[in-house]
Design a protein around this motif. Structure first.
Motif, PDB file in Angstrom:
ATOM      1  N   GLU A   1       0.830  -1.211   0.000  1.00 12.60           N
ATOM      2  CA  GLU A   1       0.000   0.000   0.000  1.00 12.60           C
ATOM      3  C   GLU A   1       0.869   1.268   0.000  1.00 12.60           C
ATOM      4  OE1 GLU A   1      -3.014   1.993   3.118  1.00 12.60           O
ATOM      5  OE2 GLU A   1      -3.419  -0.124   2.678  1.00 12.60           O
ATOM      6  N   ARG A   2       1.918   1.264   0.805  1.00 12.50           N
ATOM      7  CA  ARG A   2       2.844   2.408   0.891  1.00 12.50           C
ATOM      8  C   ARG A   2       3.477   2.710  -0.462  1.00 12.50           C
ATOM      9  NH1 ARG A   2       8.354   2.143   4.631  1.00 12.50           N
ATOM     10  NH2 ARG A   2       9.389   3.960   3.773  1.00 12.50           N
TER      11      ARG A   2
ATOM     12  N   GLU B   1       1.012   3.906  -3.167  1.00  6.85           N
ATOM     13  CA  GLU B   1       0.785   5.336  -2.938  1.00  6.85           C
ATOM     14  C   GLU B   1       1.923   6.157  -3.549  1.00  6.85           C
ATOM     15  OE1 GLU B   1       0.858   8.636   0.581  1.00  6.85           O
ATOM     16  OE2 GLU B   1       0.217   6.629   1.154  1.00  6.85           O
TER      17      GLU B   1
ATOM     18  N   ASN C   1       1.498   6.309  -7.256  1.00  7.23           N
ATOM     19  CA  ASN C   1       0.366   7.156  -7.613  1.00  7.23           C
ATOM     20  C   ASN C   1       0.622   8.650  -7.394  1.00  7.23           C
ATOM     21  OD1 ASN C   1      -1.515   5.251  -8.549  1.00  7.23           O
ATOM     22  ND2 ASN C   1      -2.077   4.696  -6.463  1.00  7.23           N
ATOM     23  N   ASN C   2       1.548   8.997  -6.502  1.00  5.08           N
ATOM     24  CA  ASN C   2       1.683  10.391  -6.087  1.00  5.08           C
ATOM     25  C   ASN C   2       3.031  11.052  -6.320  1.00  5.08           C
ATOM     26  OD1 ASN C   2      -1.018  10.732  -4.980  1.00  5.08           O
ATOM     27  ND2 ASN C   2      -0.375   9.194  -3.513  1.00  5.08           N
TER      28      ASN C   2
ATOM     29  N   ARG D   1      -1.852   6.382 -14.411  1.00  3.87           N
ATOM     30  CA  ARG D   1      -2.361   6.831 -13.110  1.00  3.87           C
ATOM     31  C   ARG D   1      -3.298   8.018 -13.236  1.00  3.87           C
ATOM     32  NH1 ARG D   1       3.052   9.315 -10.083  1.00  3.87           N
ATOM     33  NH2 ARG D   1       2.888  11.385 -10.993  1.00  3.87           N
TER      34      ARG D   1
ATOM     35  N   LYS E   1      -5.996   5.641 -10.603  1.00  2.00           N
ATOM     36  CA  LYS E   1      -4.905   5.369  -9.662  1.00  2.00           C
ATOM     37  C   LYS E   1      -4.654   3.857  -9.607  1.00  2.00           C
ATOM     38  CE  LYS E   1      -4.207   9.557  -7.879  1.00  2.00           C
ATOM     39  NZ  LYS E   1      -2.990  10.282  -8.058  1.00  2.00           N
TER      40      LYS E   1
ATOM     41  N   GLU F   1      -4.053   0.320  -7.947  1.00  3.10           N
ATOM     42  CA  GLU F   1      -4.620  -0.269  -6.737  1.00  3.10           C
ATOM     43  C   GLU F   1      -3.688  -1.272  -6.071  1.00  3.10           C
ATOM     44  OE1 GLU F   1      -8.417  -1.817  -7.877  1.00  3.10           O
ATOM     45  OE2 GLU F   1      -9.190   0.166  -8.424  1.00  3.10           O
TER      46      GLU F   1
ATOM     47  N   LYS G   1       6.788   8.359   2.940  1.00  2.95           N
ATOM     48  CA  LYS G   1       5.755   8.145   3.946  1.00  2.95           C
ATOM     49  C   LYS G   1       6.118   8.808   5.264  1.00  2.95           C
ATOM     50  CE  LYS G   1       1.738   6.196   4.584  1.00  2.95           C
ATOM     51  NZ  LYS G   1       0.564   6.740   3.986  1.00  2.95           N
TER      52      LYS G   1
END
Length: 194
Positions: free
Chosen positions: A110-111, A114, A117-118, A147, A151, A153, A191
């Motif tokens: 998940e990290r 992200e 995506n960002n 993206r 985004k 997943e 993060k």
């Protein structure tokens, strides 16, 4: 000190992967055998710090074994002795490092999704994605286009849409950031500041 590294020190690792287990300590330790404790060089799962662990008597560990090192009752580890730099790792630990980084990346999917995506551009001519080994301009633009449509997943979603394995480039970049000073630290600190 690495940018973002001060923030990492405030948080504690709960788990670490064994890079090398030394049942009788370091070979250059000249103390009598009965004064030595088993130790391991390890890699923290979330903060990506390399450390030395001192083991409880009669405990052993396998390479890449994930051990609990957090607060509270620990099964094998007595305490974290010290933090290590890449140069202080044994040859076995250096060989094992990339493998355990991949495990840590997978454990924190998940990290890193992200991140994919960002993450944005570093300069007008360079995007953060280009710091990942094997991601050139063509792949970078494919990631950005995908993206924007939707985004990502998961790693599988990324790999299906971009047609590229992403765990290996992420792990290799983290290893590069740990090995030697970098102009841009993008994954070791991700993060902690985003």
């Amino acid at each position: 000190m690495r940018e973002g590294h001060e923030q990492n020190k405030r948080e504690f690792e709960d788990y670490a992967y064994v890079l090398d287990f030394l049942e009788y300590g370091y070979p250059e330790d000249t103390r009598p055998l009965h004064q030595k404790k088993p130790i391991a060089q390890a890699f923290g799962e979330k903060q990506f710090v390399m450390m030395e662990l001192t083991f409880k008597d009669n405990q052993v560990a396998d390479l890449a074994e994930k051990l609990y090192i957090g607060k509270g009752k620990r099964e094998k580890v007595e305490f974290v002795s010290k933090m290590l730099k890449y140069e202080q790792l044994t040859p076995t630990a250096k060989t094992e490092l990339l493998h355990v980084i991949k495990e840590a990346v997978k454990a924190q999917e998940e990290r890193f999704v992200e991140f994919l995506n960002n993450c944005g551009p570093i300069t007008n001519r360079m995007h953060t994605l280009q710091l990942l080994p094997g991601i050139g301009k063509t792949s970078m633009w494919k990631v950005i286009e995908e993206r924007e449509i939707k985004k990502f997943e998961s790693f599988k979603d990324f790999e299906d849409r971009v047609r590229k394995n992403i765990v290996d480039p992420l792990a290799k970049r983290i290893e590069e950031e740990l090995k030697e000073p970098q102009k841009h630290y993008v994954l070791v600190k991700w993060k902690t500041t985003h």
